[in-house]
Design a protein around this motif. Structure first.
Motif, mmCIF file in Angstrom:
data_model
loop_
_atom_site.group_PDB
_atom_site.id
_atom_site.type_symbol
_atom_site.label_atom_id
_atom_site.label_comp_id
_atom_site.label_asym_id
_atom_site.label_seq_id
_atom_site.Cartn_x
_atom_site.Cartn_y
_atom_site.Cartn_z
ATOM 1 N N GLY A 132 -0.446 -10.962 5.474
ATOM 2 C CA GLY A 132 -0.577 -10.446 4.110
ATOM 3 C C GLY A 132 -1.484 -11.292 3.226
ATOM 4 O O GLY A 132 -1.502 -11.142 2.004
ATOM 5 N N TYR A 180 0.863 -1.187 0.000
ATOM 6 C CA TYR A 180 0.000 0.000 0.000
ATOM 7 C C TYR A 180 0.895 1.231 0.000
ATOM 8 O O TYR A 180 1.566 1.503 1.010
ATOM 9 C CB TYR A 180 -0.909 -0.027 1.218
ATOM 10 N N PRO A 197 -0.753 -16.261 10.309
ATOM 11 C CA PRO A 197 -1.245 -15.386 11.381
ATOM 12 C C PRO A 197 -1.813 -14.067 10.867
ATOM 13 O O PRO A 197 -1.592 -13.699 9.706
ATOM 14 C CB PRO A 197 0.000 -15.140 12.246
HETATM 15 P P1 ATP Z 1 -5.875 -10.827 8.825
HETATM 16 O O1 ATP Z 1 -5.989 -12.284 9.113
HETATM 17 O O2 ATP Z 1 -5.741 -9.996 10.063
HETATM 18 O O3 ATP Z 1 -6.876 -10.311 7.841
HETATM 19 P P2 ATP Z 1 -3.915 -10.899 6.691
HETATM 20 O O4 ATP Z 1 -2.876 -11.968 6.694
HETATM 21 O O5 ATP Z 1 -5.053 -11.038 5.766
HETATM 22 O O6 ATP Z 1 -4.406 -10.678 8.160
HETATM 23 P P3 ATP Z 1 -3.557 -8.314 5.519
HETATM 24 O O7 ATP Z 1 -4.962 -7.898 5.819
HETATM 25 O O8 ATP Z 1 -3.178 -8.600 4.120
HETATM 26 O O9 ATP Z 1 -3.142 -9.563 6.420
HETATM 27 O O10 ATP Z 1 -2.588 -7.196 6.119
HETATM 28 C C1 ATP Z 1 -1.163 -7.242 5.971
HETATM 29 C C2 ATP Z 1 -0.585 -5.939 6.463
HETATM 30 O O11 ATP Z 1 -1.034 -4.883 5.595
HETATM 31 C C3 ATP Z 1 -1.024 -5.540 7.860
HETATM 32 O O12 ATP Z 1 0.097 -5.029 8.540
HETATM 33 C C4 ATP Z 1 -2.062 -4.456 7.631
HETATM 34 O O13 ATP Z 1 -2.047 -3.514 8.677
HETATM 35 C C5 ATP Z 1 -1.573 -3.819 6.331
HETATM 36 N N1 ATP Z 1 -2.677 -3.228 5.559
HETATM 37 C C6 ATP Z 1 -3.816 -3.863 5.190
HETATM 38 N N2 ATP Z 1 -4.604 -3.030 4.464
HETATM 39 C C7 ATP Z 1 -3.939 -1.850 4.371
HETATM 40 C C8 ATP Z 1 -4.215 -0.591 3.735
HETATM 41 N N3 ATP Z 1 -5.329 -0.398 3.054
HETATM 42 N N4 ATP Z 1 -3.272 0.392 3.872
HETATM 43 C C9 ATP Z 1 -2.134 0.190 4.563
HETATM 44 N N5 ATP Z 1 -1.805 -0.982 5.163
HETATM 45 C C10 ATP Z 1 -2.688 -1.994 5.072
#
Ligand code: ATP
Length: 233
Positions: free
Chosen positions: A39, A11, A35
């Motif tokens: 991402g 992002y 976890p």
């Molecule tokens: P969860 O199980 O909590 O959904 P995830 O593995 O799906 O976790 P993501 O949602 O892809 O993880 O997030 C990965 C990282 O990207 C995190 O540190 C989150 O804070 C960051 N992030 C997610 N969306 C955005 C955004 N729109 N802008 C900036 N950072 C973001």
């Protein structure tokens, strides 16, 4: 085959995915676990063209997928069922379903696809004229699944479908996933219920800090090893 090769994405100035590569074989179910914050959702959004790649490529049957509009993705047979369901509470169940068949190419088949969805989710049929806001969490997830199927996708991208659902509904949901797999659809499933996800999957990838740290056929996965890696920091 969906081929994710050396992908970097994030992002703005914040990079989340680091040189990530995953192959998703056609007609099989690939699960991505890991976890919070690993991402996983970012990867699914990158597949859908919602997060731009700064490096690498995502190809479906050899053709680049990245950069396509969501509209174009549906035309190419790809649909996403997002985390949080994102159903329209002030619309009826049937109106929500019809939104999944909005692209022109799918409108002609929308009634047939709607009938198929109702056959798979009879409770939605019983309640088709009610507002979606009256559904329970489990029913709302089923509606999100049914809406995702309205364009008859070959590739289904599903984000955390069991989140917040009661165990009996989680079982129903995984039965549906097994049926979708048996229909020959290619599925990419992000799940926090590791046990269930590995049970239905053909391939398992564990993500941590934007990288894949383990890739295995589901039949070879040891849940113990997975949990050790899962909690390792
Ligand atoms: P969860 O199980 O909590 O959904 P995830 O593995 O799906 O976790 P993501 O949602 O892809 O993880 O997030 C990965 C990282 O990207 C995190 O540190 C989150 O804070 C960051 N992030 C997610 N969306 C955005 C955004 N729109 N802008 C900036 N950072 C973001």
């Amino acid at each position: 085959m969906l081929e994710i090769a050396n992908v970097r994405a994030g992002y703005g100035a914040i990079n989340i995915l680091w040189d990530l590569s995953i192959s998703v074989p056609t007609g099989q179910l690939t699960t991505i676990i890991g976890p919070n914050g690993a991402g996983k959702t970012t990867l699914l959004r990158a597949i859908m063209g919602l997060v731009p790649l700064s490096q690498g490529s995502i190809r479906l049957n050899g053709q680049p997928l990245d950069g396509s509009s969501t509209w174009h993705m549906l035309e190419r047979g790809v649909a996403m069922i997002p985390e949080g369901r994102m159903i329209f509470k002030d619309m009826t169940i049937e109106e929500n379903l019809m939104l999944g068949a909005f692209p022109k190419a799918h409108r002609a088949a929308s009634q047939a696809n709607c009938d198929k969805a109702y056959a798979m989710f009879p409770r939605l049929h019983e309640r088709r004229t009610q507002l979606a806001g009256t559904l329970s969490g489990g029913e709302a997830q089923m509606l999100a699944m049914a809406r995702g199927l309205m364009s008859d996708p070959k590739l289904l991208i599903i984000d955390e479908p069991s989140l917040g659902l009661a165990p009996v509904v989680v079982n129903e949901l995984f039965d549906i996933l097994a049926r979708l797999k048996a229909e020959g659809r290619t599925i990419v499933l992000v799940e926090q219920n590791t046990h269930k996800a590995v049970g239905v999957a053909d391939h398992v990838h564990l993500m941590q800090s934007g990288k894949v740290v383990l890739s295995q056929p589901a039949s070879k996965v040891s849940l113990e090893q997975l949990h050790e890696l899962y909690f390792a920091r």
